[in-house]
Design a protein around this motif. Sequence first.
Motif, PDB file in Angstrom:
ATOM      1  N   VAL A 206       0.854  -1.176   0.000  1.00  0.00           N
ATOM      2  CA  VAL A 206       0.000   0.000   0.000  1.00  0.00           C
ATOM      3  C   VAL A 206       0.896   1.234   0.000  1.00  0.00           C
ATOM      4  O   VAL A 206       1.814   1.347   0.816  1.00  0.00           O
ATOM      5  CB  VAL A 206      -0.926   0.026   1.239  1.00  0.00           C
ATOM      6  CG1 VAL A 206      -1.699   1.337   1.293  1.00  0.00           C
ATOM      7  CG2 VAL A 206      -1.889  -1.152   1.215  1.00  0.00           C
TER       8      VAL A 206
ATOM      9  N   CYS B  57       0.921   5.450   0.149  1.00  0.00           N
ATOM     10  CA  CYS B  57       0.159   6.645   0.497  1.00  0.00           C
ATOM     11  C   CYS B  57       1.006   7.879   0.218  1.00  0.00           C
ATOM     12  O   CYS B  57       2.201   7.906   0.534  1.00  0.00           O
ATOM     13  CB  CYS B  57      -0.246   6.623   1.973  1.00  0.00           C
ATOM     14  SG  CYS B  57      -1.295   5.209   2.427  1.00  0.00           S
TER      15      CYS B  57
ATOM     16  N   THR C  13       5.224   3.822   1.979  1.00  0.00           N
ATOM     17  CA  THR C  13       4.885   2.532   1.388  1.00  0.00           C
ATOM     18  C   THR C  13       4.980   1.438   2.441  1.00  0.00           C
ATOM     19  O   THR C  13       6.044   1.231   3.041  1.00  0.00           O
ATOM     20  CB  THR C  13       5.810   2.195   0.208  1.00  0.00           C
ATOM     21  OG1 THR C  13       5.707   3.218  -0.787  1.00  0.00           O
ATOM     22  CG2 THR C  13       5.428   0.859  -0.423  1.00  0.00           C
TER      23      THR C  13
ATOM     24  N   GLY D 205      -3.972  -6.777   5.419  1.00  0.00           N
ATOM     25  CA  GLY D 205      -3.041  -6.052   4.573  1.00  0.00           C
ATOM     26  C   GLY D 205      -1.810  -5.608   5.316  1.00  0.00           C
ATOM     27  O   GLY D 205      -1.621  -5.880   6.502  1.00  0.00           O
TER      28      GLY D 205
ATOM     29  N   GLU E  85      -0.824  -2.459   5.970  1.00  0.00           N
ATOM     30  CA  GLU E  85      -0.953  -1.176   6.651  1.00  0.00           C
ATOM     31  C   GLU E  85      -1.457  -1.391   8.071  1.00  0.00           C
ATOM     32  O   GLU E  85      -2.470  -2.065   8.274  1.00  0.00           O
ATOM     33  CB  GLU E  85      -1.936  -0.296   5.870  1.00  0.00           C
ATOM     34  CG  GLU E  85      -1.834   1.175   6.150  1.00  0.00           C
ATOM     35  CD  GLU E  85      -2.730   1.978   5.220  1.00  0.00           C
ATOM     36  OE1 GLU E  85      -2.616   3.216   5.229  1.00  0.00           O
ATOM     37  OE2 GLU E  85      -3.549   1.384   4.503  1.00  0.00           O
TER      38      GLU E  85
ATOM     39  N   LYS F 233      -3.605   7.455  -2.777  1.00  0.00           N
ATOM     40  CA  LYS F 233      -3.320   6.139  -2.216  1.00  0.00           C
ATOM     41  C   LYS F 233      -3.434   5.093  -3.314  1.00  0.00           C
ATOM     42  O   LYS F 233      -4.343   5.143  -4.138  1.00  0.00           O
ATOM     43  CB  LYS F 233      -4.307   5.811  -1.078  1.00  0.00           C
ATOM     44  CG  LYS F 233      -4.066   4.458  -0.424  1.00  0.00           C
ATOM     45  CD  LYS F 233      -5.045   4.248   0.733  1.00  0.00           C
ATOM     46  CE  LYS F 233      -4.779   2.927   1.438  1.00  0.00           C
ATOM     47  NZ  LYS F 233      -5.718   2.719   2.592  1.00  0.00           N
ATOM     48  N   ARG F 234      -2.501   4.155  -3.317  1.00  0.00           N
ATOM     49  CA  ARG F 234      -2.560   3.030  -4.261  1.00  0.00           C
ATOM     50  C   ARG F 234      -2.540   1.736  -3.466  1.00  0.00           C
ATOM     51  O   ARG F 234      -1.737   1.572  -2.552  1.00  0.00           O
ATOM     52  CB  ARG F 234      -1.388   3.054  -5.241  1.00  0.00           C
ATOM     53  CG  ARG F 234      -1.429   1.866  -6.222  1.00  0.00           C
ATOM     54  CD  ARG F 234      -0.354   1.957  -7.276  1.00  0.00           C
ATOM     55  NE  ARG F 234       0.978   1.840  -6.701  1.00  0.00           N
ATOM     56  CZ  ARG F 234       2.098   1.911  -7.421  1.00  0.00           C
ATOM     57  NH1 ARG F 234       2.031   2.152  -8.713  1.00  0.00           N
ATOM     58  NH2 ARG F 234       3.262   1.783  -6.843  1.00  0.00           N
ATOM     59  N   GLU F 235      -3.438   0.834  -3.846  1.00  0.00           N
ATOM     60  CA  GLU F 235      -3.578  -0.415  -3.100  1.00  0.00           C
ATOM     61  C   GLU F 235      -3.848  -1.558  -4.066  1.00  0.00           C
ATOM     62  O   GLU F 235      -4.468  -1.377  -5.115  1.00  0.00           O
ATOM     63  CB  GLU F 235      -4.729  -0.281  -2.103  1.00  0.00           C
ATOM     64  CG  GLU F 235      -4.908  -1.455  -1.171  1.00  0.00           C
ATOM     65  CD  GLU F 235      -5.991  -1.206  -0.137  1.00  0.00           C
ATOM     66  OE1 GLU F 235      -6.327  -2.146   0.600  1.00  0.00           O
ATOM     67  OE2 GLU F 235      -6.507  -0.067  -0.068  1.00  0.00           O
TER      68      GLU F 235
ATOM     69  N   THR G  61     -12.171  -2.860   0.335  1.00  0.00           N
ATOM     70  CA  THR G  61     -11.179  -2.020   0.994  1.00  0.00           C
ATOM     71  C   THR G  61     -11.911  -0.932   1.771  1.00  0.00           C
ATOM     72  O   THR G  61     -13.135  -0.845   1.757  1.00  0.00           O
ATOM     73  CB  THR G  61     -10.211  -1.398  -0.028  1.00  0.00           C
ATOM     74  OG1 THR G  61      -9.147  -0.731   0.674  1.00  0.00           O
ATOM     75  CG2 THR G  61     -10.913  -0.389  -0.919  1.00  0.00           C
TER      76      THR G  61
END
Length: 290
Positions: free
Chosen positions: A34, A36, A52, A114, A116, A160-162, A172
């Motif tokens: 993840v 951010c 990350t 996950g 995070e 944000k990329r997940e 999510t």
Amino acid sequence: MRDFACFGESGVQIADASSSSSSSSSSKNAQNQVTCIYQTQLGSRSCIITITWTKNLVGQGLSISIDDSTNQSLGKLEIKPWLFSKKKGSKCLDSDKMKAEVFWDLSAAKFGPGPEPLEGFYVAILFDLEMVLLLGDMNKEAYRKTGTSLPPSNAVFIAKREHLFGKKLYCTKAQFCNNGRIHDVVIECDTIGLKDPCLEIRIDRKRVMQVKRLLWKFRGNQTILVDGIPVEVFWDVHSWLFDAPVGSAVFMFHTRIAADKLPWSSSQVFGETQLRDLGFSLILHAWKNE
């Protein structure tokens, strides 16, 4: 961040290498990561901080990078993912361009499925003895450890990329604006053996979007409302329909400022600065479990 996505008039096209269907190892490498992105000020300088979180067989990991508005690196920190051998500590990011300090305490962090952490942690970044970014729910401990005082950081969460994994449902949690409510997001799409698959997106169990005739509309965009705020949803499920089981579908939720200020073009690639100016972006890579 500049590799996340580029936007065409008819939808979203992916420029990120992790979404490439050239090798099945892409999915494996993308698992449990993840990223951010935060925008803040270091003195008079506007900067981008990238956090990350990673997770693999040997444990949890964390990396931090700080870049200026021209994408020039100002400093990096990496905590190797060997069971968080450094679950608590601090480090000075000292370069000829800036001097910042990073403090972290992940010794009591609680994680979900996950990478995070959910609670029981803090990550703090200081510049000139002032807090410029504070993550986690242990604010008192962070301020006591760093020797700083209120007010809190003024960093803005801009992207944000997940990576998500599933067979039909992809779930999510998302915060579509800085300090806004946290929502449950569910993407549902069954493409196996169906002549006319359908895509559905729900937020807090309420259906906000449905795309029928997906074979013809495998790329597109639509505006929804979340907390009264317009959110543009882009989708590209070409890999699900035509490149399965290797590729990932990609979804982007973008909180719009104003429609006339969105310069979509087939050649435009948005970097950190553009994302900061336009609002918040959530990029989801959805991989089908084999």
